[in-house]
Write a protein that holds these residues in place. Sequence first.
Motif, mmCIF file in Angstrom:
data_model
loop_
_atom_site.group_PDB
_atom_site.id
_atom_site.type_symbol
_atom_site.label_atom_id
_atom_site.label_comp_id
_atom_site.label_asym_id
_atom_site.label_seq_id
_atom_site.Cartn_x
_atom_site.Cartn_y
_atom_site.Cartn_z
ATOM 1 N N GLN A 20 0.821 -1.197 0.000
ATOM 2 C CA GLN A 20 0.000 0.000 0.000
ATOM 3 C C GLN A 20 0.862 1.256 0.000
ATOM 4 O OE1 GLN A 20 -3.113 -0.640 -0.518
ATOM 5 N NE2 GLN A 20 -2.677 -2.815 -0.235
ATOM 6 N N GLU A 21 0.373 2.278 -0.685
ATOM 7 C CA GLU A 21 1.113 3.540 -0.755
ATOM 8 C C GLU A 21 0.747 4.500 0.370
ATOM 9 O OE1 GLU A 21 3.513 3.638 -2.580
ATOM 10 O OE2 GLU A 21 3.142 2.280 -4.245
ATOM 11 N N LEU A 22 -0.358 4.270 1.051
ATOM 12 C CA LEU A 22 -0.765 5.098 2.177
ATOM 13 C C LEU A 22 -0.784 4.256 3.442
ATOM 14 C CD1 LEU A 22 -3.651 7.139 0.514
ATOM 15 C CD2 LEU A 22 -1.322 7.916 1.013
ATOM 16 N N ALA A 23 -0.421 4.872 4.565
ATOM 17 C CA ALA A 23 -0.264 4.123 5.811
ATOM 18 C C ALA A 23 -1.592 3.636 6.369
ATOM 19 C CB ALA A 23 0.455 4.986 6.848
ATOM 20 N N GLU A 24 -2.657 4.395 6.169
ATOM 21 C CA GLU A 24 -3.953 4.042 6.724
ATOM 22 C C GLU A 24 -4.825 3.364 5.671
ATOM 23 O OE1 GLU A 24 -3.395 4.210 9.985
ATOM 24 O OE2 GLU A 24 -5.208 5.363 10.419
ATOM 25 N N ARG A 25 -5.585 2.362 6.085
ATOM 26 C CA ARG A 25 -6.523 1.710 5.190
ATOM 27 C C ARG A 25 -7.737 2.610 4.963
ATOM 28 N NH1 ARG A 25 -6.079 -4.224 8.214
ATOM 29 N NH2 ARG A 25 -4.023 -4.761 7.354
ATOM 30 N N PRO A 26 -8.437 2.452 3.847
ATOM 31 C CA PRO A 26 -9.635 3.269 3.610
ATOM 32 C C PRO A 26 -10.654 3.099 4.730
ATOM 33 C CG PRO A 26 -8.985 2.114 1.601
ATOM 34 C CD PRO A 26 -8.136 1.559 2.706
ATOM 35 N N ILE A 27 -11.275 4.194 5.139
ATOM 36 C CA ILE A 27 -12.153 4.154 6.310
ATOM 37 C C ILE A 27 -13.379 3.268 6.084
ATOM 38 C CG2 ILE A 27 -11.400 6.326 7.332
ATOM 39 C CD1 ILE A 27 -13.645 7.755 5.920
ATOM 40 N N GLY A 31 -20.732 8.395 12.975
ATOM 41 C CA GLY A 31 -20.234 7.300 12.160
ATOM 42 C C GLY A 31 -20.053 7.660 10.706
ATOM 43 N N ASP A 32 -20.629 8.783 10.267
ATOM 44 C CA ASP A 32 -20.393 9.271 8.912
ATOM 45 C C ASP A 32 -19.077 10.038 8.903
ATOM 46 O OD1 ASP A 32 -22.898 8.282 8.567
ATOM 47 O OD2 ASP A 32 -23.888 10.229 8.428
ATOM 48 N N ALA A 33 -18.280 9.847 7.867
ATOM 49 C CA ALA A 33 -16.992 10.540 7.805
ATOM 50 C C ALA A 33 -16.568 10.709 6.365
ATOM 51 C CB ALA A 33 -15.922 9.786 8.584
ATOM 52 N N ALA A 34 -15.854 11.804 6.112
ATOM 53 C CA ALA A 34 -15.204 12.056 4.828
ATOM 54 C C ALA A 34 -13.745 12.360 5.115
ATOM 55 C CB ALA A 34 -15.869 13.221 4.104
ATOM 56 N N ARG A 35 -12.848 11.854 4.270
ATOM 57 C CA ARG A 35 -11.416 12.034 4.516
ATOM 58 C C ARG A 35 -10.688 12.286 3.190
ATOM 59 N NH1 ARG A 35 -7.883 7.438 7.577
ATOM 60 N NH2 ARG A 35 -9.046 8.239 9.384
ATOM 61 N N LEU A 36 -9.757 13.218 3.231
ATOM 62 C CA LEU A 36 -8.875 13.493 2.098
ATOM 63 C C LEU A 36 -7.443 13.268 2.564
ATOM 64 C CD1 LEU A 36 -8.386 14.592 -0.802
ATOM 65 C CD2 LEU A 36 -8.241 16.890 0.231
ATOM 66 N N THR A 37 -6.686 12.447 1.829
ATOM 67 C CA THR A 37 -5.329 12.079 2.219
ATOM 68 C C THR A 37 -4.351 12.373 1.094
ATOM 69 O OG1 THR A 37 -6.207 10.265 3.562
ATOM 70 C CG2 THR A 37 -3.844 10.228 3.085
ATOM 71 N N LEU A 38 -3.221 12.982 1.442
ATOM 72 C CA LEU A 38 -2.103 13.185 0.523
ATOM 73 C C LEU A 38 -0.919 12.391 1.038
ATOM 74 C CD1 LEU A 38 -2.306 17.051 -0.066
ATOM 75 C CD2 LEU A 38 -3.359 15.228 -1.431
ATOM 76 N N GLY A 39 -0.184 11.755 0.142
ATOM 77 C CA GLY A 39 0.949 10.945 0.559
ATOM 78 C C GLY A 39 2.140 11.106 -0.361
ATOM 79 N N LEU A 40 3.338 10.928 0.194
ATOM 80 C CA LEU A 40 4.579 10.929 -0.583
ATOM 81 C C LEU A 40 5.479 9.859 0.009
ATOM 82 C CD1 LEU A 40 6.367 12.140 -2.785
ATOM 83 C CD2 LEU A 40 7.277 13.714 -1.059
ATOM 84 N N ASN A 41 5.860 8.888 -0.826
ATOM 85 C CA ASN A 41 6.620 7.734 -0.363
ATOM 86 C C ASN A 41 7.940 7.611 -1.103
ATOM 87 O OD1 ASN A 41 4.381 7.182 1.165
ATOM 88 N ND2 ASN A 41 3.623 5.576 -0.189
ATOM 89 N N PHE A 42 8.882 6.960 -0.454
ATOM 90 C CA PHE A 42 10.163 6.612 -1.057
ATOM 91 C C PHE A 42 10.314 5.102 -0.963
ATOM 92 C CE2 PHE A 42 14.888 6.085 -0.144
ATOM 93 C CZ PHE A 42 15.231 6.002 -1.484
ATOM 94 N N LYS A 84 6.845 5.741 4.151
ATOM 95 C CA LYS A 84 5.629 6.455 3.775
ATOM 96 C C LYS A 84 5.457 7.719 4.609
ATOM 97 C CE LYS A 84 3.299 1.978 3.160
ATOM 98 N NZ LYS A 84 2.053 1.214 3.409
ATOM 99 N N ASN A 85 4.908 8.731 3.977
ATOM 100 C CA ASN A 85 4.492 9.945 4.661
ATOM 101 C C ASN A 85 3.102 10.304 4.162
ATOM 102 O OD1 ASN A 85 7.114 11.182 6.056
ATOM 103 N ND2 ASN A 85 7.717 10.345 4.058
ATOM 104 N N SER A 86 2.178 10.525 5.070
ATOM 105 C CA SER A 86 0.828 10.901 4.647
ATOM 106 C C SER A 86 0.239 11.904 5.626
ATOM 107 C CB SER A 86 -0.074 9.668 4.550
ATOM 108 O OG SER A 86 -0.281 9.075 5.810
ATOM 109 N N PHE A 87 -0.655 12.712 5.090
ATOM 110 C CA PHE A 87 -1.334 13.742 5.875
ATOM 111 C C PHE A 87 -2.794 13.715 5.460
ATOM 112 C CE2 PHE A 87 -2.796 17.880 7.151
ATOM 113 C CZ PHE A 87 -2.038 18.203 8.266
ATOM 114 N N HIS A 88 -3.697 13.560 6.432
ATOM 115 C CA HIS A 88 -5.112 13.540 6.064
ATOM 116 C C HIS A 88 -5.932 14.520 6.891
ATOM 117 C CE1 HIS A 88 -5.544 10.326 9.330
ATOM 118 N NE2 HIS A 88 -6.510 11.168 9.629
ATOM 119 N N TRP A 89 -6.992 14.994 6.246
ATOM 120 C CA TRP A 89 -8.013 15.816 6.898
ATOM 121 C C TRP A 89 -9.294 14.987 6.942
ATOM 122 C CZ3 TRP A 89 -4.825 17.361 2.983
ATOM 123 C CH2 TRP A 89 -3.970 18.436 3.215
ATOM 124 N N GLN A 90 -10.000 15.050 8.074
ATOM 125 C CA GLN A 90 -11.218 14.255 8.201
ATOM 126 C C GLN A 90 -12.284 15.032 8.941
ATOM 127 O OE1 GLN A 90 -10.968 10.024 9.138
ATOM 128 N NE2 GLN A 90 -12.558 10.255 10.708
#
Length: 462
Positions: free
Chosen positions: A204-211, A404-415, A424-430
């Motif tokens: 996976q390219e992002l550290a967190e799994r989809p909510i 229990g309803d949520a929306a999330r936007l995640t940006l990531g940059l990996n090496f 991995k590096n990721s930053f999300h807003w929720q």
Amino acid sequence: MSRRHTLLLLPLLLAPLTGRAQDEGTAPARPAEDAPRAPEAEQQQDGPKLDLEGLEDPAGTAGTATQGTHPEGHDQAAQETFTQRLQPTTTLTQRAAAILDRTTLGGYAEHDFILPKDGTSTFRNHRYVLFVYSHISERVSTATEIEFEFAGSPLKREGVLGAGEVLLEFSVVDLELTDWATFRAGVILMPVGAYNLRHDAPAQELAERPIAYTTVVPTTWFESGAGFLGGFDLGQDWRLSYEVYAVNGLDAKILDGQGFRAARGSHLKDNNNDKAFTGRLSVSPFLGLEGGLSGYTGSYDLEGRRVNMVNADVFWRLGPLDLTGEVVRAFIDPGYVQGFPPGSTANTRDRVPTGMFGFYAQANYRFRIEPFFRALPNEWREGHFTASVRYEEKNTDTEFVTEGDAARLTLGLNFRPLPPYVIKNSFHWQKTGANGEQPHVWTGNFWKENSWEYIASVAYLF
């Protein structure tokens, strides 16, 4: 399925890094069009047609034990060692020594650093997972995944030592019946969507799994059962793959916020006499494109109240760009959290939500900064960076707007200096629906009232 054991466990361990059957579309060590192809004798047949360093993934689920050919003499010798191991006079040491020529150990791990908007930053030993694979005969094989989450037991919470988590998340024995059908039994990864089958952290390219795929589809979702899997070549590059199983199924602990996570079935005893059925059908028309449709149906209590679920997934590789996404919808008969043995604290009589919904859409773009890579050690010079963006939503009770309803936007940059190792590096807003408003990224209050979190993660395959 053709005879596929030329590579033994290598496809099993690399499978989470391939898009062909294991990953949502994670990048290989370099873009697929630049990767050398493996010799035809080593090419695998099942699954979507994506590859990693020229090795196509062999099967249709994470951790699949694939079948293949071993020289006749090898199989004869294997059967002789089985006979020796089963002798009453054979010692445990002798039995253990006899398995070394065909049983392989591998796995993956993930370690995180978390910086939340509110709260304390922390290191988290997220998971350490062991894979065990064994070739029993030409047509029989077994594979197992054992996870130690948060370092297993004991686990310290709020200054108190308690039980941690050690799980047998996948443990199957496969019997190849024909080139297109294999019988599987054991602890099975539920084929509801692609992510649950391909959730391994190094892939996976992002550290967190989809909510939505930790709640509506409670990844990692595994059940005890049995069924069949396989695939067909439809001419030219087209490939059709399938999985279908009967399992114990969900129980009544279905909750807003958590979704089906607490309702995953028991491996000891079914809570009703109605077995659940699940399956996935996927088609891959050419190298780099796969679409899948999957579903689940089963009773969740003794009164026959049912859960019905449908999921669609897609993966498309366009050079260095991977596009992937899934959508899931669950339909639930009205009921209550009940039906457990008298006196059980699980009989809360909480209302069961009548519907759930979720989706994610993600793009991953692989790129290189040549001066940077030329300055690295030789073994890292074929690595790459990956920039990712994912938007997702979940709704674990479609009748009401709740937390229990949520929306999330995640940006990531990996090496990724090597295919099996990624930083991995990721930053999300929720934003949640706690204020009674349905959260969406395109509404103004998403940016005014959200929470955020930064996660740095190291994941590796071994």
